[in-house]
Design a protein around this motif. Sequence first.
Motif, PDB file in Angstrom:
ATOM      1  N   ARG A  29       0.823  -1.210   0.000  1.00  0.00           N
ATOM      2  CA  ARG A  29       0.000   0.000   0.000  1.00  0.00           C
ATOM      3  C   ARG A  29       0.860   1.264   0.000  1.00  0.00           C
ATOM      4  O   ARG A  29       0.485   2.265  -0.610  1.00  0.00           O
ATOM      5  CB  ARG A  29      -0.957  -0.017   1.176  1.00  0.00           C
ATOM      6  N   ILE A  30       1.986   1.230   0.689  1.00  0.00           N
ATOM      7  CA  ILE A  30       2.914   2.375   0.647  1.00  0.00           C
ATOM      8  C   ILE A  30       3.374   2.593  -0.790  1.00  0.00           C
ATOM      9  O   ILE A  30       3.401   3.724  -1.281  1.00  0.00           O
ATOM     10  CB  ILE A  30       4.118   2.146   1.582  1.00  0.00           C
ATOM     11  N   ARG A  31       3.738   1.525  -1.467  1.00  0.00           N
ATOM     12  CA  ARG A  31       4.199   1.626  -2.854  1.00  0.00           C
ATOM     13  C   ARG A  31       3.101   2.165  -3.770  1.00  0.00           C
ATOM     14  O   ARG A  31       3.371   2.900  -4.711  1.00  0.00           O
ATOM     15  CB  ARG A  31       4.677   0.267  -3.368  1.00  0.00           C
ATOM     16  N   ASP A  32       1.844   1.814  -3.479  1.00  0.00           N
ATOM     17  CA  ASP A  32       0.722   2.296  -4.280  1.00  0.00           C
ATOM     18  C   ASP A  32       0.479   3.793  -4.111  1.00  0.00           C
ATOM     19  O   ASP A  32      -0.071   4.433  -5.010  1.00  0.00           O
ATOM     20  CB  ASP A  32      -0.563   1.539  -3.934  1.00  0.00           C
ATOM     21  N   LEU A  33       0.873   4.351  -2.955  1.00  0.00           N
ATOM     22  CA  LEU A  33       0.661   5.779  -2.718  1.00  0.00           C
ATOM     23  C   LEU A  33       1.421   6.641  -3.708  1.00  0.00           C
ATOM     24  O   LEU A  33       0.920   7.657  -4.183  1.00  0.00           O
ATOM     25  CB  LEU A  33       1.101   6.162  -1.294  1.00  0.00           C
ATOM     26  N   ASP A  34       2.651   6.266  -3.992  1.00  0.00           N
ATOM     27  CA  ASP A  34       3.484   7.042  -4.914  1.00  0.00           C
ATOM     28  C   ASP A  34       4.502   6.108  -5.552  1.00  0.00           C
ATOM     29  O   ASP A  34       5.640   6.018  -5.109  1.00  0.00           O
ATOM     30  CB  ASP A  34       4.181   8.178  -4.171  1.00  0.00           C
ATOM     31  N   PRO A  35       4.085   5.404  -6.607  1.00  0.00           N
ATOM     32  CA  PRO A  35       4.968   4.401  -7.207  1.00  0.00           C
ATOM     33  C   PRO A  35       6.243   4.977  -7.815  1.00  0.00           C
ATOM     34  O   PRO A  35       7.207   4.254  -8.024  1.00  0.00           O
ATOM     35  CB  PRO A  35       4.105   3.738  -8.275  1.00  0.00           C
ATOM     36  N   ASP A  36       6.262   6.273  -8.100  1.00  0.00           N
ATOM     37  CA  ASP A  36       7.448   6.881  -8.701  1.00  0.00           C
ATOM     38  C   ASP A  36       8.495   7.284  -7.664  1.00  0.00           C
ATOM     39  O   ASP A  36       9.643   7.527  -7.998  1.00  0.00           O
ATOM     40  CB  ASP A  36       7.063   8.109  -9.532  1.00  0.00           C
ATOM     41  N   ARG A  37       8.106   7.407  -6.424  1.00  0.00           N
ATOM     42  CA  ARG A  37       9.037   7.804  -5.368  1.00  0.00           C
ATOM     43  C   ARG A  37       8.981   6.769  -4.252  1.00  0.00           C
ATOM     44  O   ARG A  37       8.083   6.793  -3.425  1.00  0.00           O
ATOM     45  CB  ARG A  37       8.672   9.182  -4.809  1.00  0.00           C
ATOM     46  N   TRP A  38       9.921   5.885  -4.255  1.00  0.00           N
ATOM     47  CA  TRP A  38       9.909   4.811  -3.278  1.00  0.00           C
ATOM     48  C   TRP A  38      10.665   5.210  -2.028  1.00  0.00           C
ATOM     49  O   TRP A  38      11.883   5.406  -2.066  1.00  0.00           O
ATOM     50  CB  TRP A  38      10.542   3.564  -3.876  1.00  0.00           C
ATOM     51  N   VAL A  39       9.947   5.327  -0.946  1.00  0.00           N
ATOM     52  CA  VAL A  39      10.549   5.569   0.351  1.00  0.00           C
ATOM     53  C   VAL A  39      11.277   4.295   0.781  1.00  0.00           C
ATOM     54  O   VAL A  39      10.893   3.189   0.420  1.00  0.00           O
ATOM     55  CB  VAL A  39       9.466   5.967   1.378  1.00  0.00           C
ATOM     56  N   ARG A  40      12.347   4.443   1.523  1.00  0.00           N
ATOM     57  CA  ARG A  40      13.033   3.261   2.063  1.00  0.00           C
ATOM     58  C   ARG A  40      12.197   2.681   3.193  1.00  0.00           C
ATOM     59  O   ARG A  40      11.707   3.414   4.047  1.00  0.00           O
ATOM     60  CB  ARG A  40      14.403   3.635   2.604  1.00  0.00           C
ATOM     61  N   VAL A  41      12.063   1.375   3.173  1.00  0.00           N
ATOM     62  CA  VAL A  41      11.267   0.689   4.187  1.00  0.00           C
ATOM     63  C   VAL A  41      12.107  -0.429   4.784  1.00  0.00           C
ATOM     64  O   VAL A  41      12.688  -1.241   4.060  1.00  0.00           O
ATOM     65  CB  VAL A  41       9.956   0.124   3.595  1.00  0.00           C
ATOM     66  N   ALA A  42      12.169  -0.443   6.107  1.00  0.00           N
ATOM     67  CA  ALA A  42      12.909  -1.471   6.827  1.00  0.00           C
ATOM     68  C   ALA A  42      11.926  -2.387   7.545  1.00  0.00           C
ATOM     69  O   ALA A  42      11.048  -1.915   8.269  1.00  0.00           O
ATOM     70  CB  ALA A  42      13.863  -0.836   7.830  1.00  0.00           C
ATOM     71  N   ALA A  43      12.070  -3.685   7.323  1.00  0.00           N
ATOM     72  CA  ALA A  43      11.257  -4.667   8.036  1.00  0.00           C
ATOM     73  C   ALA A  43      11.751  -4.760   9.466  1.00  0.00           C
ATOM     74  O   ALA A  43      12.955  -4.769   9.729  1.00  0.00           O
ATOM     75  CB  ALA A  43      11.371  -6.026   7.360  1.00  0.00           C
ATOM     76  N   LEU A  44      10.813  -4.831  10.390  1.00  0.00           N
ATOM     77  CA  LEU A  44      11.111  -4.973  11.808  1.00  0.00           C
ATOM     78  C   LEU A  44      10.381  -6.223  12.278  1.00  0.00           C
ATOM     79  O   LEU A  44       9.161  -6.301  12.198  1.00  0.00           O
ATOM     80  CB  LEU A  44      10.617  -3.737  12.551  1.00  0.00           C
ATOM     81  N   THR A  45      11.138  -7.236  12.713  1.00  0.00           N
ATOM     82  CA  THR A  45      10.523  -8.526  12.996  1.00  0.00           C
ATOM     83  C   THR A  45      11.299  -9.288  14.066  1.00  0.00           C
ATOM     84  O   THR A  45      12.447  -8.958  14.346  1.00  0.00           O
ATOM     85  CB  THR A  45      10.439  -9.370  11.700  1.00  0.00           C
ATOM     86  N   GLY A  46      10.664 -10.280  14.603  1.00  0.00           N
ATOM     87  CA  GLY A  46      11.329 -11.167  15.543  1.00  0.00           C
ATOM     88  C   GLY A  46      12.015 -12.338  14.862  1.00  0.00           C
ATOM     89  O   GLY A  46      12.645 -13.162  15.513  1.00  0.00           O
ATOM     90  N   TYR A  47      11.870 -12.416  13.545  1.00  0.00           N
ATOM     91  CA  TYR A  47      12.413 -13.540  12.787  1.00  0.00           C
ATOM     92  C   TYR A  47      13.581 -13.106  11.921  1.00  0.00           C
ATOM     93  O   TYR A  47      13.487 -12.114  11.212  1.00  0.00           O
ATOM     94  CB  TYR A  47      11.316 -14.162  11.921  1.00  0.00           C
ATOM     95  N   GLY A  48      14.665 -13.869  11.968  1.00  0.00           N
ATOM     96  CA  GLY A  48      15.864 -13.455  11.247  1.00  0.00           C
ATOM     97  C   GLY A  48      16.548 -14.553  10.460  1.00  0.00           C
ATOM     98  O   GLY A  48      17.722 -14.431  10.145  1.00  0.00           O
ATOM     99  N   SER A  49      15.804 -15.602  10.102  1.00  0.00           N
ATOM    100  CA  SER A  49      16.420 -16.685   9.319  1.00  0.00           C
ATOM    101  C   SER A  49      16.711 -16.197   7.906  1.00  0.00           C
ATOM    102  O   SER A  49      16.196 -15.162   7.462  1.00  0.00           O
ATOM    103  CB  SER A  49      15.499 -17.903   9.269  1.00  0.00           C
ATOM    104  N   GLU A  50      17.480 -16.962   7.183  1.00  0.00           N
ATOM    105  CA  GLU A  50      17.764 -16.622   5.781  1.00  0.00           C
ATOM    106  C   GLU A  50      16.476 -16.563   4.970  1.00  0.00           C
ATOM    107  O   GLU A  50      16.322 -15.707   4.101  1.00  0.00           O
ATOM    108  CB  GLU A  50      18.747 -17.631   5.178  1.00  0.00           C
TER     109      GLU A  50
END
Length: 82
Positions: A29-50
């Motif tokens: 949905r973030i990408r749909d807001l402005d597909p021409d300007r991609w904000v950097r997005v960092a995943a925040l999670t408790g899971y860190g496997s490959e």
Amino acid sequence: LGRLAEGLPHLVLLDLGLPNMDGFEVLRRIRDLDPDRWVRVAALTGYGSEEDRRRTTEAGFHHHFVKPVDPASLHDVLREIA
């Protein structure tokens, strides 16, 4: 998402385990807001496997942080953006 429509920040820290929709859907949905300007997005999670890291990369997340976030790693990303 409503506030993002007002203007995109430089970085979004996005928890993957949200109650009404997961972080993958929020990212779409973030990408749909402005597909021409991609904000950097960092995943925040408790899971860190490959596999977890592969899924977030394929979804379009720029970074993958495992909780609790290492402050030095977050600082490095913020410095890179600045």
